[in-house]
Scaffold this motif. Structure first.
Motif, PDB file in Angstrom:
ATOM      1  N   TYR A 145      34.108  27.353  90.977  1.00  0.00           N
ATOM      2  CA  TYR A 145      33.758  27.599  89.578  1.00  0.00           C
ATOM      3  C   TYR A 145      32.749  26.595  89.024  1.00  0.00           C
ATOM      4  CZ  TYR A 145      37.885  30.551  89.931  1.00  0.00           C
ATOM      5  OH  TYR A 145      38.790  31.500  90.332  1.00  0.00           O
ATOM      6  N   GLY A 146      32.614  25.445  89.654  1.00  0.00           N
ATOM      7  CA  GLY A 146      31.719  24.407  89.121  1.00  0.00           C
ATOM      8  C   GLY A 146      32.367  23.695  87.958  1.00  0.00           C
ATOM      9  N   VAL A 147      32.722  24.442  86.941  1.00  0.00           N
ATOM     10  CA  VAL A 147      33.470  23.921  85.798  1.00  0.00           C
ATOM     11  C   VAL A 147      34.367  25.053  85.315  1.00  0.00           C
ATOM     12  CG1 VAL A 147      31.588  24.530  84.207  1.00  0.00           C
ATOM     13  CG2 VAL A 147      33.305  22.861  83.514  1.00  0.00           C
ATOM     14  N   ILE A 148      35.586  24.716  84.943  1.00  0.00           N
ATOM     15  CA  ILE A 148      36.554  25.724  84.533  1.00  0.00           C
ATOM     16  C   ILE A 148      37.513  25.107  83.517  1.00  0.00           C
ATOM     17  CG2 ILE A 148      38.100  25.165  86.460  1.00  0.00           C
ATOM     18  CD1 ILE A 148      38.880  28.140  86.567  1.00  0.00           C
ATOM     19  N   THR A 149      37.964  25.909  82.587  1.00  0.00           N
ATOM     20  CA  THR A 149      38.950  25.410  81.636  1.00  0.00           C
ATOM     21  C   THR A 149      40.232  25.051  82.382  1.00  0.00           C
ATOM     22  OG1 THR A 149      39.828  27.619  81.231  1.00  0.00           O
ATOM     23  CG2 THR A 149      38.030  26.878  79.792  1.00  0.00           C
ATOM     24  N   VAL A 150      40.988  24.117  81.830  1.00  0.00           N
ATOM     25  CA  VAL A 150      42.262  23.745  82.450  1.00  0.00           C
ATOM     26  C   VAL A 150      43.169  24.976  82.521  1.00  0.00           C
ATOM     27  CG1 VAL A 150      44.356  22.373  82.177  1.00  0.00           C
ATOM     28  CG2 VAL A 150      42.115  21.326  81.787  1.00  0.00           C
ATOM     29  N   GLU A 151      43.179  25.750  81.450  1.00  0.00           N
ATOM     30  CA  GLU A 151      43.988  26.971  81.433  1.00  0.00           C
ATOM     31  C   GLU A 151      43.565  27.928  82.546  1.00  0.00           C
ATOM     32  OE1 GLU A 151      45.140  30.670  78.392  1.00  0.00           O
ATOM     33  OE2 GLU A 151      43.690  29.140  77.793  1.00  0.00           O
ATOM     34  N   GLY A 152      42.243  28.091  82.716  1.00  0.00           N
ATOM     35  CA  GLY A 152      41.741  28.966  83.767  1.00  0.00           C
ATOM     36  C   GLY A 152      42.099  28.457  85.143  1.00  0.00           C
ATOM     37  N   PHE A 153      42.000  27.154  85.341  1.00  0.00           N
ATOM     38  CA  PHE A 153      42.340  26.555  86.629  1.00  0.00           C
ATOM     39  C   PHE A 153      43.805  26.792  86.957  1.00  0.00           C
ATOM     40  CE2 PHE A 153      43.876  23.102  89.293  1.00  0.00           C
ATOM     41  CZ  PHE A 153      42.918  23.045  90.296  1.00  0.00           C
ATOM     42  N   VAL A 154      44.664  26.560  85.978  1.00  0.00           N
ATOM     43  CA  VAL A 154      46.103  26.743  86.186  1.00  0.00           C
ATOM     44  C   VAL A 154      46.391  28.185  86.594  1.00  0.00           C
ATOM     45  CG1 VAL A 154      48.332  26.826  85.010  1.00  0.00           C
ATOM     46  CG2 VAL A 154      46.817  24.867  84.674  1.00  0.00           C
ATOM     47  N   GLN A 155      45.781  29.138  85.893  1.00  0.00           N
ATOM     48  CA  GLN A 155      46.026  30.543  86.187  1.00  0.00           C
ATOM     49  C   GLN A 155      45.525  30.919  87.577  1.00  0.00           C
ATOM     50  OE1 GLN A 155      47.726  32.846  84.073  1.00  0.00           O
ATOM     51  NE2 GLN A 155      47.749  33.852  86.083  1.00  0.00           N
TER      52      GLN A 155
END
Length: 399
Positions: A145-155
C-alpha cells in the motif's frame, strides 16, 4: 560496567541517548542528566545483548552479522543505501555516506565485543519462532500500500489471516510487530502506517483523491504479502506471477545474477510508484539499458522493455491504494520506441552499439523518453481541456 561502552556513548547527545532508550522501550526519567543516560544506555547494550538484538528487524540483523564477520572497524558496503536501517537511525553503527551511491557501514570495537557471540543465536532463534515470517508479512502489507490508515491496515491484516482458532493470535503478532510500531506517521490528525520505501507519503495520501474510482484498499493474500516483504532491503511484488517470472527471465538473459536481479526488480517496483517523475521513469528501465550491448536486435530490445513495463504495470500502485495499473487502467506505462537508430555503431569500433549518453537523435530520445504514463481513465475528460475524452484526444496516440 564496560568502560568501552561508556566511552562510546559519551559522544552521543542527550536526545540521541533518549531516542535509543525509548526505541528499546526503556522509560525515561524526568530531567535525567546525560551521565545517567550514558550509564543506562551502556547497560542496556552491554548487559543483555540478546534482549535488544531481538527487537531489531531481519535486515538489520543480517547487516550486523556481516559487520561482525568483517571485524571491528572494517567497512562493509550497504547493498541498498536508500533503505532505512534501524542501526543507522540509532547510530549504533558508523556510516560513511560521502558518496551517496556507495554507502559503507562499520562496527565500533565496543559494539563488536558485545554482539559478536550473540548475533548468530538471535538470528537462529527468530527464524525458528516465526518472528521473521511475521515481520515479512507486516513489511509486505506496508509495501503493498505504500501508506495506509491504521484502520485499513488492521482490516487487511485480519482478513488475510488463515481461518481457524489461532486467527486472532496470528493477527496480534503482526499488529504488535516492532516494524509496525516504528513506521507510524500522523498526517492531518489521522494515524497512518508507511512503507520504509515510500517517501513523501503526504503526497500519496493527498493523491488518493485524484483516483476516486479505485474505491477502497485492494485485498491481498497472505502469500502475496509475505513475498512483498521478503528479501529486504530488496523487496518487490509479484513473486510467482507471470509478469514477475517474465521480468526475472529477461534479467537473467541479460546476465544478471540472483542478487542483482532482486536489486533490479526492487528498483523497477519502487520507481513504478513515481513513474510520472521523469527520473524515476528512466530509472525503471536502466536494468535493460545498462546491458544494451548484450542485446543483438531491436526486436529483442523491445521484448525486454515491454516485459519490464508489463511488470511495472502489474505491481500494486500506492496512489491507487494497492490496485495495479493493469487492473485499473490508471497510471499505466505505454511504451513508444524507435527502431531507426538501434544499430548505430561507435566510430572506429565496428559492431559495438553506443551507450545511451553517446547516441544522437532518435535513439537517445528512446532511452530517455521511451515511456509515457497515463494519469486518467480512457473515458475521462482529457487534461488538456479540449472537452474530448482522453481516448479520443491526447490518449489516442498511446499504445
Amino acid at each position: 560496567m564496560d568502560r568501552t561502552l561508556i566511552k562510546f556513548f559519551s559522544r552521543f547527545t542527550k536526545d540521541e541517548l533518549s531516542y535509543i532508550l525509548e526505541f528499546f522501550d526503556q522509560p525515561l526519567e524526568k530531567n535525567e542528566k546525560k551521565a545517567g543516560l550514558v550509564d543506562r544506555t551502556a547497560g542496556l547494550i552491554g548487559d543483555n545483548p540478546r534482549a535488544w538484538l531481538y527487537m531489531l528487524t531481519e535486515s538489520d540483523l543480517m547487516l550486523l552479522r556481516d559487520l561482525v564477520s568483517a571485524g571491528p572497524g572494517q567497512w562493509v558496503e550497504l547493498l541498498n543505501p536508500d533503505y532505512p536501517y534501524m542501526l543507522e537511525m540509532l547510530r549504533l553503527i558508523y556510516i560513511d555516506d560521502t558518496d551517496k551511491d556507495f554507502v559503507y557501514a562499520s562496527l565500533d570495537e565496543a559494539m563488536y565485543s558485545h554482539v559478536a557471540d550473540t548475533i548468530d543465536h538471535v538470528i537462529a532463534e527468530k527464524r525458528v519462532d516465526g518472528s521473521f515470517e511475521t515481520e515479512r508479512l507486516a513489511l509486505g502489507l506496508l509495501n503493498l500500500y505504500g501508506v495506509i490508515t491504521v484502520e485499513g491496515f488492521v482490516q487487511q491484516a485480519f482478513d488475510m489471516m488463515d481461518d481457524g482458532t489461532n486467527r486472532g493470535e496470528q493477527f496480534a503478532r503482526i499488529a504488535e510487530n516492532r516494524l509496525v510500531a516504528i513506521q507510524r506517521a500522523t498526517y492531518k490528525g489521522e494515524m497512518y502506517l508507511v512503507s520504509p520505501y515510500a517517501y513523501e507519503y503526504e503526497k500519496l495520501i493527498d493523491g488518493w483523491a485524484e483516483f476516486p474510482d479505485t474505491g477502497g484498499f485492494a485485498s491481498f493474500t497472505k502469500e502475496e504479502a509475505l513475498h512483498a516483504g521478503s528479501d529486504a532491503p530488496f523487496c518487490a511484488f509479484g513473486y510467482g506471477t507471470p509478469e514477475y517470472n517474465a521480468a526475472w527471465d529477461v534479467l537473467e538473459d541479460l546476465g544478471y545474477e540472483r542478487q542483482d536481479i532482486l536489486d533490479c526488480l526492487n528498483e523497477v517496483w519502487v520507481n513504478a510508484q513515481y513513474a510520472m517523475d521523469e527520473a524515476c521513469a528512466e530509472a525503471m528501465f536502466s536494468c535493460v539499458n545498462d546491458r544494451i550491448n548484450e542485446i543483438d536486435t531491436f526486436d529483442e530490445y523491445r521484448r525486454c522493455i515491454d516485459t519490464i513495463a508489463a511488470y511495472a504495470n502489474s505491481v500494486p500502485k500506492w496512489l491507487l491504494k494497492g490496485h495495479s495499473s493493469t487492473e485499473s487502467n490508471l497510471l499505466k506505462l505505454s511504451i513508444k520506441v524507435d527502431e531507426a537508430s538501434f544499430e548505430e555503431e561507435l566510430p572506429g569500433e565496428e559492431g559495438t552499439k553506443k551507450g545511451p549518453d553517446e547516441l544522437p537523435g532518435p535513439l537517445n530520445e528512446l532511452y530517455r523518453y521511451s515511456m509515457a504514463v497515463r494519469h486518467v481513465g480512457p473515458d475521462d475528460p482529457c487534461p488538456c481541456g479540449s472537452g474530448l475524452s482522453y481516448r479520443r484526444c491526447h490518449g489516442k496516440n498511446l499504445n
